[in-house]
Design an enzyme around this catalytic site. Structure first.
Site, short mmCIF file in Angstrom:
data_model
loop_
_atom_site.label_atom_id
_atom_site.label_comp_id
_atom_site.label_asym_id
_atom_site.label_seq_id
_atom_site.Cartn_x
_atom_site.Cartn_y
_atom_site.Cartn_z
N HIS A 111 131.83 113.90 -29.92
CA HIS A 111 131.51 115.31 -30.16
C HIS A 111 132.85 116.02 -30.39
CE1 HIS A 111 130.23 119.41 -29.03
NE2 HIS A 111 128.98 119.00 -29.18
N ASP A 187 133.36 111.25 -21.49
CA ASP A 187 132.50 112.39 -21.77
C ASP A 187 131.08 111.99 -21.36
OD1 ASP A 187 130.76 114.19 -22.88
OD2 ASP A 187 131.73 114.26 -24.85
N GLN A 190 125.99 113.44 -22.31
CA GLN A 190 124.65 112.90 -22.58
C GLN A 190 124.22 111.85 -21.57
OE1 GLN A 190 122.63 114.29 -24.59
NE2 GLN A 190 124.07 115.56 -25.69
N LYS A 213 122.57 120.61 -19.76
CA LYS A 213 121.91 119.47 -20.41
C LYS A 213 121.16 118.65 -19.36
CE LYS A 213 125.52 119.09 -23.91
NZ LYS A 213 124.92 119.74 -25.06
N CYS A 354 127.91 118.78 -34.31
CA CYS A 354 129.30 118.87 -33.81
C CYS A 354 129.97 117.50 -33.80
CB CYS A 354 129.36 119.50 -32.42
SG CYS A 354 128.72 121.16 -32.35
C1 LIG Z 1 128.50 114.05 -25.99
C2 LIG Z 1 128.78 115.51 -25.90
N1 LIG Z 1 129.99 115.92 -25.53
C3 LIG Z 1 130.29 117.22 -25.41
C4 LIG Z 1 129.36 118.20 -25.69
C5 LIG Z 1 129.73 119.63 -25.52
O1 LIG Z 1 128.99 120.18 -24.48
P1 LIG Z 1 129.11 121.73 -24.15
O2 LIG Z 1 128.72 122.46 -25.39
O3 LIG Z 1 128.15 121.94 -23.04
O4 LIG Z 1 130.51 121.99 -23.78
C6 LIG Z 1 128.08 117.82 -26.10
C7 LIG Z 1 127.08 118.83 -26.46
O5 LIG Z 1 126.12 118.57 -27.12
C8 LIG Z 1 127.78 116.44 -26.20
O6 LIG Z 1 126.57 116.01 -26.57
#
Ligand SMILES: Cc1ncc(COP(=O)(O)O)c(C=O)c1O
Length: 394
Positions: A111, A187, A190, A213, A354
């Site tokens: 992301h 990260d 998910q 999430k 993203c």
């Molecule tokens: C794998 C992953 N990393 C980071 C993010 C960013 O999350 P946030 O917008 O809550 O900071 C997301 C959001 O969809 C994501 O799916």
């Protein structure tokens, strides 16, 4: 376990088929009640006042903090409460000290939140090497090892891809990082909502995830770090609530995670996230994962049988979870998402999610449609989605 019994806690499900939980999960009524209780009963700032309301709010906030830590098998003082995954990752990238010539490894599946904070370091002389996934989303660990050089300082990798749903070999990557003596950031945006996550097993130094999430309110995130980094990482924010002493000549930071929590936090949000964690714990993350696997298989089987649909990533549910990206031949993903809404009240995400570097790597100029599941998704939801996709593909 009868998952249909949880649906009553998500009133929005009466009107729509909600398949956008990878972006934001719905918050169940008990979570909403926990946030409302704060505003109604003890609406005061935390960690500051001596009056009764502030004491109650502070105690409840501390309890929520402890529960959230326990959810990933962390100790209470190892987690810092943040705004979201993005903030957590940025805190690490900006908070470590870098030298000209240092190198970081990230992947093409990330992301933007786990890509841009590292790319930004290039202006300080740090180089970013990128590990490419195979077409099915899997990573080749031999390739990872080959990328690690003498100046590599950190690997930043997603636990579960937010496009392909693929589960990364995190524990193996953690072993490689430990052997090569490099830092490892995971990260978990998910994964923490979908599978059991135990920081003691992952083998990472930092784990970042978002509360919104995992059934929590928006604007809630977590940064877990190994204790030794609490005194190494520089805070991103400076202000109230994070100091031991302030004088005209200078200041001294408080010890521990609170030095990273400058300013008034999202109190109601974290009380809600504490309740969300209770909710998930009562169900059990093994059960959540097993349920999602069943529904993922149903969705993948159904999509595979529809003419003109191309699914991205593996269809082997042992290696993936319920974040499913696909396209319908000849149709723009945004048009498909709009048609799914209009024709079937089905809410899905469309576009680049993203993850532009991954989309480019996969050759998907307009991106893809993404349907993502959660514990409140029903078989009927999946079937209605499939029927609507079939109608759109005709
Ligand atoms: C794998 C992953 N990393 C980071 C993010 C960013 O999350 P946030 O917008 O809550 O900071 C997301 C959001 O969809 C994501 O799916």
């Amino acid at each position: 376990m009868d998952f249909s019994s949880f649906r009553k806690d998500f009133p929005l499900l009466r009107n729509v088929v909600y398949l956008d939980s990878a972006a934001l999960s719905l918050a169940p009524t008990p979570v909403l009640e926990a946030t409302m209780e704060y505003y109604r009963e003890y609406n005061a700032n935390v960690k500051r006042g001596v009056h009764r309301l502030s004491q109650i709010a502070s105690q409840k906030y501390k309890n929520a903090h402890r529960k959230i830590a326990r959810f990933i098998n962390a100790e209470e003082d190892e987690i810092t409460l943040t705004k979201n995954t993005t903030e957590s990752i940025n805190m690490v990238a900006a908070g470590l000290s870098w030298k000209d010539g240092d190198r970081v490894i990230s992947t093409l599946s990330e992301h933007h939140s786990n890509f841009l904070p590292w790319k930004r370091l290039e202006r300080f002389g740090v180089a970013v090497d990128l590990l490419a996934p195979r077409q099915d989303g899997a990573f080749d660990l031999a390739q990872l090892e080959a990328l690690i050089g003498t100046r590599t300082r950190l690997l930043a990798m997603t636990h579960i891809s937010s496009v392909l749903g693929t589960v990364s070999p995190i524990e193996e990557a953690g072993r490689i990082c430990a052997e090569k003596n490099i830092l490892f950031l995971v990260d978990g945006a998910q994964s923490v909502p979908r599978v059991p996550v135990d920081v003691r097993k992952l083998g990472c130094d930092f784990l970042c995830f978002s509360g919104h999430k995992m059934l929590g309110p928006t604007g809630t995130g977590v940064l877990w770090m190994r204790k030794k980094f609490l005194s190494v990482l520089q805070p991103l924010l400076f202000g109230g609530g994070m100091i031991r002493d302030v004088a005209v000549e200078g200041f001294e930071l408080i010890e521990g995670y609170e030095r990273f929590e400058g300013g008034t936090p999202n109190i109601a949000g974290f009380l809600g996230l504490g309740r969300a964690v209770d909710y998930l714990t009562e169900i059990g993350m093994d059960a959540v994962q097993a349920r999602e696997t069943v529904l993922t298989e149903r969705m993948l089987d159904g999509l595979t049988g529809i003419d003109g649909v191309e699914i991205y990533g593996t269809t082997d549910v042992r290696r993936r979870i319920g974040v499913v990206s696909f396209n319908i031949s000849g149709k723009n993903p945004h048009d498909v998402a709009l048609m799914l809404d209009q024709a079937g009240d089905v809410m899905v995400r469309s576009g680049h999610h993203c993850c532009m570097p991954l989309m480019k790597h996969l050759g998907l100029v307009d991106g893809a449609v993404r349907a993502s599941l959660a514990l409140y998704t029903s078989e009927e939801d999946v079937d209605r989605f499939l029927k609507t996709v079939e109608g759109v593909a005709k």
